[in-house]
Motif scaffolding. Structure first.
Motif, PDB file in Angstrom:
ATOM      1  N   GLN A  96       0.876  -1.263   0.028  1.00 49.93           N
ATOM      2  CA  GLN A  96       0.151   0.049   0.088  1.00 49.93           C
ATOM      3  C   GLN A  96       0.971   1.235   0.193  1.00 49.93           C
ATOM      4  O   GLN A  96       0.439   2.224  -0.767  1.00 49.93           O
ATOM      5  N   ARG A  97       1.737   1.174   0.710  1.00 49.15           N
ATOM      6  CA  ARG A  97       2.631   2.467   1.073  1.00 49.15           C
ATOM      7  C   ARG A  97       4.119   2.670   0.131  1.00 49.15           C
ATOM      8  O   ARG A  97       4.627   3.612   0.091  1.00 49.15           O
ATOM      9  N   GLY A  98       4.540   1.456  -0.087  1.00 49.27           N
ATOM     10  CA  GLY A  98       5.859   1.470  -0.733  1.00 49.27           C
ATOM     11  C   GLY A  98       5.425   1.939  -2.200  1.00 49.27           C
ATOM     12  O   GLY A  98       4.556   2.266  -2.686  1.00 49.27           O
ATOM     13  N   MET A  99       6.703   1.518  -3.255  1.00 46.55           N
ATOM     14  CA  MET A  99       6.680   1.997  -4.528  1.00 46.55           C
ATOM     15  C   MET A  99       5.979   1.116  -5.449  1.00 46.55           C
ATOM     16  O   MET A  99       5.695   1.545  -6.751  1.00 46.55           O
ATOM     17  N   ASN A 100       5.561  -0.189  -4.911  1.00 45.10           N
ATOM     18  CA  ASN A 100       5.102  -1.311  -5.870  1.00 45.10           C
ATOM     19  C   ASN A 100       3.926  -0.879  -6.587  1.00 45.10           C
ATOM     20  O   ASN A 100       3.757  -1.221  -7.646  1.00 45.10           O
ATOM     21  N   TYR A 101       3.060   0.010  -5.850  1.00 39.88           N
ATOM     22  CA  TYR A 101       1.564   0.036  -6.496  1.00 39.88           C
ATOM     23  C   TYR A 101       1.455   1.424  -6.623  1.00 39.88           C
ATOM     24  O   TYR A 101       0.104   1.770  -5.889  1.00 39.88           O
ATOM     25  N   LYS A 102       2.314   2.361  -6.807  1.00 41.41           N
ATOM     26  CA  LYS A 102       2.134   3.596  -6.643  1.00 41.41           C
ATOM     27  C   LYS A 102       1.997   4.325  -8.093  1.00 41.41           C
ATOM     28  O   LYS A 102       2.853   3.916  -9.001  1.00 41.41           O
ATOM     29  N   ALA A 103       1.029   5.448  -8.308  1.00 43.20           N
ATOM     30  CA  ALA A 103       1.077   6.187  -9.531  1.00 43.20           C
ATOM     31  C   ALA A 103       2.281   6.936  -9.584  1.00 43.20           C
ATOM     32  O   ALA A 103       2.491   7.869  -8.562  1.00 43.20           O
ATOM     33  N   MET A 104       2.930   7.043 -10.762  1.00 41.69           N
ATOM     34  CA  MET A 104       4.435   7.952 -10.692  1.00 41.69           C
ATOM     35  C   MET A 104       4.330   8.381 -12.075  1.00 41.69           C
ATOM     36  O   MET A 104       3.695   7.944 -12.948  1.00 41.69           O
ATOM     37  N   PRO A 105       4.824   9.789 -12.177  1.00 40.41           N
ATOM     38  CA  PRO A 105       5.058  10.358 -13.348  1.00 40.41           C
ATOM     39  C   PRO A 105       6.081   9.649 -14.306  1.00 40.41           C
ATOM     40  O   PRO A 105       7.200   9.159 -13.739  1.00 40.41           O
ATOM     41  N   SER A 106       6.075  10.117 -15.561  1.00 39.11           N
ATOM     42  CA  SER A 106       6.800   9.304 -16.503  1.00 39.11           C
ATOM     43  C   SER A 106       8.071   9.986 -16.703  1.00 39.11           C
ATOM     44  O   SER A 106       8.917   9.234 -17.067  1.00 39.11           O
ATOM     45  N   HIS A 107       8.658  10.875 -15.887  1.00 37.93           N
ATOM     46  CA  HIS A 107       9.829  11.314 -16.215  1.00 37.93           C
ATOM     47  C   HIS A 107      10.819  10.905 -15.041  1.00 37.93           C
ATOM     48  O   HIS A 107      11.982  11.225 -15.223  1.00 37.93           O
ATOM     49  N   TRP A 108      10.373  10.119 -13.876  1.00 38.54           N
ATOM     50  CA  TRP A 108      11.042   9.184 -13.061  1.00 38.54           C
ATOM     51  C   TRP A 108      11.600   8.057 -14.156  1.00 38.54           C
ATOM     52  O   TRP A 108      10.824   7.145 -14.157  1.00 38.54           O
ATOM     53  N   ARG A 109      12.741   7.996 -14.452  1.00 37.79           N
ATOM     54  CA  ARG A 109      13.138   7.149 -15.440  1.00 37.79           C
ATOM     55  C   ARG A 109      14.307   6.025 -15.065  1.00 37.79           C
ATOM     56  O   ARG A 109      14.315   4.769 -15.485  1.00 37.79           O
ATOM     57  N   THR A 110      14.905   6.449 -13.974  1.00 34.71           N
ATOM     58  CA  THR A 110      15.851   5.611 -13.340  1.00 34.71           C
ATOM     59  C   THR A 110      15.730   5.475 -11.877  1.00 34.71           C
ATOM     60  O   THR A 110      14.991   6.038 -11.129  1.00 34.71           O
TER      61      THR A 110
END
Lengths: 508, 508
Positions: free
Chosen positions: B351-365
């Motif tokens: 729920q809180r980790g990065m695995n199921y989070k909506a993220m912007p496209s410019h975070w590429r690495t």
């Protein structure tokens, strides 16, 4: 530039007599026709205030409210805009001190008299004889019935669209308004009928509010025409506006008037066999929405009698309008006189005809529509994720040496979803900058009925600049790249990336 | 080709003795290893049934259930598939009559013995010692924990995915199943706690059903990797399956156990300050959904104990699973042992980790993610409109002289919306054919939780064929053109147009 204008003001203010009253005889006289040609498109930008004429060419880019907004008054009077942006009339601001240095003339006395006393002469048998006055900043697509677009540059700033600037989408002459005395009824298929007045509504139920962006399902149809001709008003992105509506939740009124158990009106309505709630308007238009939307605890549907803190004006459905947040404007029926729980959809063109139907992309001509049973096609209800620019406008000039451009706009998630992000590109979609989201972020989960405003400073290369933008909502909703991806012959639900090409120029 | 196979059968059937019992001594013996090389990829396609080996090369395209399906057994045994497609075992069908003419050998006796008695030896301290058996048609991405994809060719046909073929997405070893004795509790932040067993759930509440397609939010991540590398299991389009779930609506259980007024559990939960419903699983995983979804009258959330008419198997959350239709698979928590009304989201990675989070496209690495407070990002809940091909598969051969191709697949609207249309193109999106919608059209408004299947006969030109498809839902939801349009480093919610390039071939 503001400083230089003010400095010039400090010098030229000596021409103005004490108390800020101008001496018109000191200035040349211009007719409205002459002034209207100074609209900034090719050369100078003039405006009038009262009977005074000002050359604001150099002030446009220094305008604290932004160039886009002051340009709306180019060649015309600033007064309709100052009614909205009242800070101009704040006694603490000496507006004359700013204006006086820019004064270049006096408005012709007979034009001035005409404008201040203007009433349109209408014949008694003209069904449009009683149309309300409309703001000059609206872009009128058709005058009778009125279909007029809000000024795109003002959408989102202020967040709540001033009522006078709201887009107008009418199908017929605007009915007269009998205010609190207006009667309406709530009925069912099996003959239940309760009548009440707007006064009863106000008296019998607590007032609640909902802030919602309304959008014509034909919004941005004009942009779709660039890919392939559609039918209907060629709206830009100004068939969208936001208001705070006040009134009574529809489910509260329906439960109270029709059902013994007031706690679950959706269940009770379904038990009656109701599948739709039909709204019938005083102008004989009608439309319906599924009971699930109309009566659920999360649908936020409302019988509204106030818009932005005032009685709803006639143009926007006063005295009583159905508010169906997240649904196409057409389902937010104006001038409601009947609310009908029904096993069937509404009758008529707005529900069963071709005008608000979802259609496949391969129906490309009128021939393709021959023999189609439009009543069997699904009606447009919820609208998809959308975004638009408020500035700059397509064709705007960008100084030749500028290496970035400030872009502003609004975004609206589909059917109550929050906006996750907005991205802007200055090279047609090759590289993207994430915009800062501004107002509208604190709306409740699944009920973000109003837009979120945004701005971005986007780096630009040399040469032509093609701005595009895309919004993503929290339901994973994304905007398709081109109008081809969503094209339909009625031009509905165009949510392809908005485009604004800018002109590089030495003369900005 | 069916006819010719049957004709050959009529001749060669003379080799088979009366009663359809084969004489294995008449045939050469092959090991499983030898047979598994005849997988049809380069040359012949063999399968086994019991200890008999068949060359089905010529029969593949004549298979009444479609070439894609029979190919799943290539080089292996047909028996796991016949457990699902039971018509093969119908006594009215003399399957031997069809098989016998294709017989080419006998399976090595020791391989046959091993396969029929196979149990994997596991050490006592191996946490994965008790994993359930899985169907060989699943594509296993990781074995421990099991992440395995459903056979894409079988999705949508039959409409309800056979339980054995369902995709498996586990985070840990699968907990043991104590069936009806399994206990779980329902709690609130202010200390209320009620415990009950699955047996109590069955006894105390009426059973209801909901048919829903479940989809991992990483479904089609592999297709996104073609644009830019993401992190996580590279799922194809097989992290999606459909079941009929049976159990008790969550709102009914919550209202009954926690609230005096049972009629409005959402209102009551909000009055308590609850904003989320957390599901805690027996494997220590937990996830939550907003109360609006969990408890509303239209959310259709369920505590389910049956899947496709049987107790839920361990791999799919048995004996008790939370069903949250329209939401990412991860919110449909398996092995539920606690349901918690809470003012906060669930704790933990899901729920809180990065695995199921909506993220912007410019975070590429990975560098771009450094310092990000993932708990402040919005969690993925609703999934966007989606569609996929079930046949043909990318790389499939198309006869050189064929002028059309039959395409089949499924489409799922976002969060309960009905599918409006599916369009298929054989030239990468230049021209489109509207598909025929098949099963799934009769789902209720706003609650179309399960997919709609479709098929289309698409004309193809000479030369290469690039199939793409796009679905539109009734909320105006459209699928973006390319993975670039929705790319994010976690590879979530890829609903770009699916692509299948076909090879033109003389040898089909």
């Amino acid at each position: 530039m503001l400083l230089s204008a003010l400095r010039r003001g400090a010098i030229r203010a000596t021409c103005v007599v004490a108390g800020g009253v101008s001496l018109s005889e000191e200035y040349p006289v211009f007719t409205r026709e002459e002034i209207s040609k100074r609209d900034g498109k090719r050369g100078a930008t003039w405006v009038t205030y009262k009977d005074q004429v000002y050359d604001i060419t150099e002030f446009v880019n220094a305008h604290p409210g932004g160039a886009q907004k002051i340009k709306l008054a180019a060649g015309a009077s600033v007064e309709p805009f100052w009614r909205i942006y009242k800070q101009h009339l704040d006694p603490a601001v000496d507006i004359q001190e700013i204006l006086a240095p820019m004064r270049v003339g006096t408005l012709d006395a007979s034009d001035f008299a005409k404008e201040t006393t203007m009433t349109k002469e209408k014949k008694e048998d003209d069904p449009y004889r009683d149309e309300p006055e409309r703001h000059p900043a609206l872009t009128v697509h058709t005058a009778e019935p009125c279909n007029a677009e809000a000024p795109v540059a003002m959408l989102g700033d202020p967040y709540i669209t001033p009522t006078e600037l709201w887009y107008v989408r009418n199908h017929h002459p605007v009915p007269l308004d009998d205010g609190d005395a207006h009667k309406f009824s709530v009925t069912t298929d099996n003959g239940a009928e309760v009548s009440l007045s707007v006064a009863d509504l106000k008296k019998n139920y607590s007032k609640t509010t909902v802030t919602a962006t309304m959008q014509c399902s034909g919004n941005r149809r004009g942009h779709m025409n660039q890919y392939g001709k559609t039918s209907g008003t060629a709206w830009g992105s100004g068939a969208a506006s936001t208001a705070e509506w006040a009134g009574v939740p529809l489910r509260v009124v329906v439960a109270d008037l029709l059902f013994k158990d007031k706690s679950a009106p959706l269940t009770a309505a379904k038990a009656l066999g109701a599948k739709h709630v039909i709204f019938e308007a005083k102008d004989d238009m009608q439309a319906s929405v599924p009971v699930e939307k109309a009566l659920s605890e999360l649908g936020d549907c409302m019988l509204a009698y106030e818009m932005n803190g005032q009685p709803i004006p006639r143009d926007h459905g006063g005295p009583l309008r159905a508010i169906v947040p997240g649904y196409a404007g057409v389902r937010n029926v104006k001038w409601v006189q009947r609310v009908k729980l029904s096993s069937d959809e509404a009758e008529g063109a707005w529900q069963r005809g071709m005008n608000y139907k979802a259609m496949p992309s391969h129906w490309r001509t009128k021939q393709d529509l021959q023999g189609v049973d439009f009543s069997a096609l699904p009606s447009i209800h919820e609208l998809p994720v959308q975004c638009a620019f408020s500035s700059p406008a397509p064709g705007d000039a960008l100084p030749i040496d500028e290496d970035s451009v400030e872009v502003k706009g609004w975004a609206l998630g589909s059917a109550g979803r929050s906006i996750h992000r907005v991205e802007v590109s200055a090279d047609g979609g090759e590289t993207w900058v994430e915009a800062d989201l501004e107002e509208g972020l604190d709306q409740p989960y699944g009920r973000a009925w109003a837009w979120t405003t945004w701005s971005a400073e986007v780096p630009v290369g040399e040469g032509p600049v093609e701005l595009v933008a895309r919004a993503h909502d929290l339901g994973g909703g994304a905007m398709p790249r081109t109008p081809a991806d969503v094209w339909n012959i009625r031009g509905l639900n165009n949510n392809s990336w908005p485009v604004a090409r800018l002109e590089r120029s030495n003369n900005v």
